[in-house]
Design an enzyme around this catalytic site. Sequence first.
Site, PDB file in Angstrom:
ATOM      1  CG  ASP A  43      -1.891  -1.182   1.206  1.00 41.65           C
ATOM      2  OD1 ASP A  43      -2.206  -1.678   0.112  1.00 41.65           O
ATOM      3  OD2 ASP A  43      -2.276  -1.622   2.305  1.00 41.65           O
ATOM      4  CD  GLU A  44       4.705  -0.485  -0.328  1.00 44.17           C
ATOM      5  OE1 GLU A  44       3.844  -0.770  -1.205  1.00 44.17           O
ATOM      6  OE2 GLU A  44       5.353  -1.355   0.288  1.00 44.17           O
ATOM      7  CE  LYS A  52       2.478  -2.417  -4.351  1.00 41.76           C
ATOM      8  NZ  LYS A  52       2.189  -2.075  -2.942  1.00 41.76           N
ATOM      9  N   GLY A  94      -4.430  -4.426  -3.740  1.00 44.02           N
ATOM     10  CA  GLY A  94      -5.450  -3.405  -4.006  1.00 44.02           C
ATOM     11  C   GLY A  94      -4.723  -2.132  -4.368  1.00 44.02           C
ATOM     12  CG  HIS A  95      -2.070  -2.014  -6.920  1.00 42.16           C
ATOM     13  ND1 HIS A  95      -1.214  -2.590  -7.820  1.00 42.16           N
ATOM     14  CD2 HIS A  95      -1.736  -2.552  -5.719  1.00 42.16           C
ATOM     15  CE1 HIS A  95      -0.412  -3.433  -7.187  1.00 42.16           C
ATOM     16  NE2 HIS A  95      -0.725  -3.440  -5.908  1.00 42.16           N
ATOM     17  CD  GLN A 127       0.931  -8.885  -2.563  1.00 42.00           C
ATOM     18  OE1 GLN A 127       1.639  -9.504  -3.341  1.00 42.00           O
ATOM     19  NE2 GLN A 127      -0.332  -8.651  -2.813  1.00 42.00           N
ATOM     20  N   GLY A 169     -10.814  -3.151   3.818  1.00 40.38           N
ATOM     21  CA  GLY A 169     -11.395  -2.043   4.573  1.00 40.38           C
ATOM     22  C   GLY A 169     -10.818  -1.890   5.973  1.00 40.38           C
TER      23      GLY A 169
HETATM   24  P1  GDP Z   1      -0.709   0.301  -3.557  1.00 40.74           P
HETATM   25  O1  GDP Z   1      -1.311  -0.962  -3.071  1.00 40.74           O
HETATM   26  O2  GDP Z   1       0.758   0.378  -3.296  1.00 40.74           O
HETATM   27  O3  GDP Z   1      -1.046   0.630  -4.985  1.00 40.74           O
HETATM   28  O4  GDP Z   1      -1.356   1.462  -2.662  1.00 40.74           O
HETATM   29  P2  GDP Z   1      -2.916   1.595  -2.230  1.00 40.74           P
HETATM   30  O5  GDP Z   1      -3.674   2.135  -3.364  1.00 40.74           O
HETATM   31  O6  GDP Z   1      -3.394   0.359  -1.576  1.00 40.74           O
HETATM   32  O7  GDP Z   1      -2.791   2.645  -1.056  1.00 40.74           O
HETATM   33  C1  GDP Z   1      -2.221   3.883  -1.265  1.00 40.74           C
HETATM   34  C2  GDP Z   1      -3.244   4.944  -0.849  1.00 40.74           C
HETATM   35  O8  GDP Z   1      -2.600   6.212  -0.862  1.00 40.74           O
HETATM   36  C3  GDP Z   1      -4.402   5.068  -1.837  1.00 40.74           C
HETATM   37  O9  GDP Z   1      -5.529   5.502  -1.150  1.00 40.74           O
HETATM   38  C4  GDP Z   1      -3.896   6.137  -2.799  1.00 40.74           C
HETATM   39  O10 GDP Z   1      -4.952   6.825  -3.458  1.00 40.74           O
HETATM   40  C5  GDP Z   1      -3.174   7.043  -1.863  1.00 40.74           C
HETATM   41  N1  GDP Z   1      -2.041   7.809  -2.392  1.00 40.74           N
HETATM   42  C6  GDP Z   1      -1.031   7.412  -3.196  1.00 40.74           C
HETATM   43  N2  GDP Z   1      -0.114   8.385  -3.311  1.00 40.74           N
HETATM   44  C7  GDP Z   1      -0.577   9.413  -2.541  1.00 40.74           C
HETATM   45  C8  GDP Z   1      -0.053  10.691  -2.210  1.00 40.74           C
HETATM   46  O11 GDP Z   1       1.028  11.103  -2.623  1.00 40.74           O
HETATM   47  N3  GDP Z   1      -0.823  11.468  -1.372  1.00 40.74           N
HETATM   48  C9  GDP Z   1      -2.039  11.057  -0.890  1.00 40.74           C
HETATM   49  N4  GDP Z   1      -2.727  11.863  -0.115  1.00 40.74           N
HETATM   50  N5  GDP Z   1      -2.525   9.847  -1.168  1.00 40.74           N
HETATM   51  C10 GDP Z   1      -1.795   9.042  -1.982  1.00 40.74           C
HETATM   52  P1  IMO Z   2      -0.796  -4.199  -2.243  1.00 41.27           P
HETATM   53  O1  IMO Z   2      -0.347  -4.756  -3.562  1.00 41.27           O
HETATM   54  C1  IMO Z   2      -0.915  -4.588   2.113  1.00 41.27           C
HETATM   55  C2  IMO Z   2      -0.824  -8.655   3.740  1.00 41.27           C
HETATM   56  C3  IMO Z   2      -2.044  -9.152   4.477  1.00 41.27           C
HETATM   57  C4  IMO Z   2      -1.380 -10.084   5.475  1.00 41.27           C
HETATM   58  C5  IMO Z   2      -0.258 -10.708   4.661  1.00 41.27           C
HETATM   59  C6  IMO Z   2      -0.584 -12.051   4.056  1.00 41.27           C
HETATM   60  O2  IMO Z   2      -2.097  -3.496  -2.284  1.00 41.27           O
HETATM   61  O3  IMO Z   2       0.302  -3.428  -1.593  1.00 41.27           O
HETATM   62  P2  IMO Z   2      -2.122 -12.806   2.007  1.00 41.27           P
HETATM   63  O4  IMO Z   2      -3.582 -12.617   1.780  1.00 41.27           O
HETATM   64  O5  IMO Z   2      -1.262 -12.218   0.950  1.00 41.27           O
HETATM   65  O6  IMO Z   2      -1.756 -14.221   2.314  1.00 41.27           O
HETATM   66  O7  IMO Z   2      -1.844 -11.985   3.379  1.00 41.27           O
HETATM   67  O8  IMO Z   2       0.029  -9.789   3.623  1.00 41.27           O
HETATM   68  N1  IMO Z   2      -1.067  -8.152   2.362  1.00 41.27           N
HETATM   69  C7  IMO Z   2      -1.044  -6.867   2.027  1.00 41.27           C
HETATM   70  N2  IMO Z   2      -0.910  -5.763   2.774  1.00 41.27           N
HETATM   71  N3  IMO Z   2      -1.004  -4.488   0.769  1.00 41.27           N
HETATM   72  C8  IMO Z   2      -1.117  -5.588  -0.011  1.00 41.27           C
HETATM   73  O9  IMO Z   2      -1.082  -5.529  -1.356  1.00 41.27           O
HETATM   74  C9  IMO Z   2      -1.175  -6.839   0.607  1.00 41.27           C
HETATM   75  N4  IMO Z   2      -1.308  -8.106   0.163  1.00 41.27           N
HETATM   76  C10 IMO Z   2      -1.223  -8.889   1.238  1.00 41.27           C
HETATM   77  O10 IMO Z   2      -2.707  -8.083   5.126  1.00 41.27           O
HETATM   78  O11 IMO Z   2      -0.772  -9.343   6.507  1.00 41.27           O
HETATM   79 MG    MG Z   3      -2.824  -1.635  -1.803  1.00 45.59          MG
END
Ligand code: GDP
Ligand code: IMO
Ligand code: MG
Length: 422
Positions: free
Chosen positions: A12-13, A15, A39-40, A223, A300
């Site tokens: 969730d960085e 990406k 979840g991107h 991840q 969630g």
């Molecule tokens: P991913 O799994 O690495 O693609 O990241 P996620 O989408 O799960 O979580 C990143 C969250 O940060 C999402 O809600 C994005 O919309 C949000 N996001 C990404 N970059 C930024 C940023 O620079 N600022 C803010 N406020 N939100 C960001």
């Molecule tokens: P993105 O691509 C954050 C975590 C789960 C759990 C562990 C193992 O959006 O960054 P799994 O279902 O893969 O066997 O769960 O890894 N996890 C994530 N945490 N972002 C993800 O993907 C994740 N995918 C798995 O919460 O701790």
């Molecule tokens: Mg994510």
Amino acid sequence: MNTIIVGLQWGDEGKGKIVDYLTEGADIVVRGQGGNNAGHTVIAKGVRYILNLLPSGIIWDGKINIIGNGVVVDPSGLVAEIERNEALGVSVTPHKLLISDRAHVVFPFHKELDAAREIALGDQKIGTTKRGIGPTYSDKVNRCGIRIADLLDEEFTREQVTRRLVEVNEILAKYDLPQFTADAVLKEIYTAFARLRPHVTNTIPVLYAAWKAGKSILFEGAQGTLLDIDYGTYPFVTSSNTTSGGSCTGSGLPPNAIGRVIGVCKAYTTRVGSGPFPTVDEGLSEYLHGLGREFGVVSGRPRGCGWLDTVLLRFACMVNGVTGLAVTNVDGLDEYETLQICTSYDIDGTIHTLPPADRKAWDRAVPVYETLPGWKSDTTACTEFSQLPAQAKAYLARLSELCGAPIAFVGVGPDRVQTLVV
Ligand code: GDP
Ligand code: IMO
Ligand code: MG
């Protein structure tokens, strides 16, 4: 140039956002590992897209998207995701989306096995996404998995599923979880597979030809490094190699095809699910949740939040070969008076600048912090790196110095346009 986008923390960085930003200049976007546990989020032109298995390039017209051999594919999950995005105006044609015939299939019973395993672990549970990821990769390594290519032969698949269900139902019965019949499993899989079948192909020569023709390929990591099966906080990890090497093994493109590796991290740290998190901070968690930020896209669940941890990032830059950092969510810290950066861990009186392997040592790791002044101003309207407040630049410079990698991109908001190039 071919670029790997990899997560440097616990997922969730941001990406998805960085992949989307770079897709404009790319021809192909590839996922090489993970499944719909990912979840991107991409926000562009007022629309919020959530991508789980689909590469984030799918929202662009004229880009090829590949689900590589290293991915685990949940057919009904993927069809639901396709339909959800089609409703937002995204076209998903066989020309735009290719699915590797070597990818392993997530069956409905893998999700129940995931649940069974979590029940069995009790208070040591991983906190998985319950998407069947671990059990599907287990079957792959255990050489009893079923691949997309196998689905093309329904009789063969029926035999394999029937055989596998004997053992599976025994396990599920122990935990009072639903039993499966081969008929029900095949019905679900083949209903979804009818939609996916035109997308299935041998993706390896497609990628090889694109590389040789000088096309630009983006690898979308899922991840993050600390969830990697080898480098992560084992056993609180996912079941694939989430690090840059996984992009090669998961796609069939060799390491010498890769030009750069962009490591994505937040300006702070988050984690969802169980496992160690030395820099977690209740105050910062409450603050960010209060802003409506840091809730998981897949489940969630509120993400735990903490200070920037450069012990993790230093290690992540090493094992991924990061050539440039993308630091997202800098705006999340806009209001903070003072900021902490963890530079090392004190474990039983010894200073560690890299993460320990010993799972028990994590529990005794006390972060050593450096304090920096906050910038106390809104960065979300910045359109150039030079417009960032001096304290924000100093924070980023220190981050870069402690990790040993230069900063390439900075995120100051969730929208595609809130990306600064350094
Ligand atoms: P991913 O799994 O690495 O693609 O990241 P996620 O989408 O799960 O979580 C990143 C969250 O940060 C999402 O809600 C994005 O919309 C949000 N996001 C990404 N970059 C930024 C940023 O620079 N600022 C803010 N406020 N939100 C960001
Ligand atoms: P993105 O691509 C954050 C975590 C789960 C759990 C562990 C193992 O959006 O960054 P799994 O279902 O893969 O066997 O769960 O890894 N996890 C994530 N945490 N972002 C993800 O993907 C994740 N995918 C798995 O919460 O701790
Ligand atoms: Mg994510």
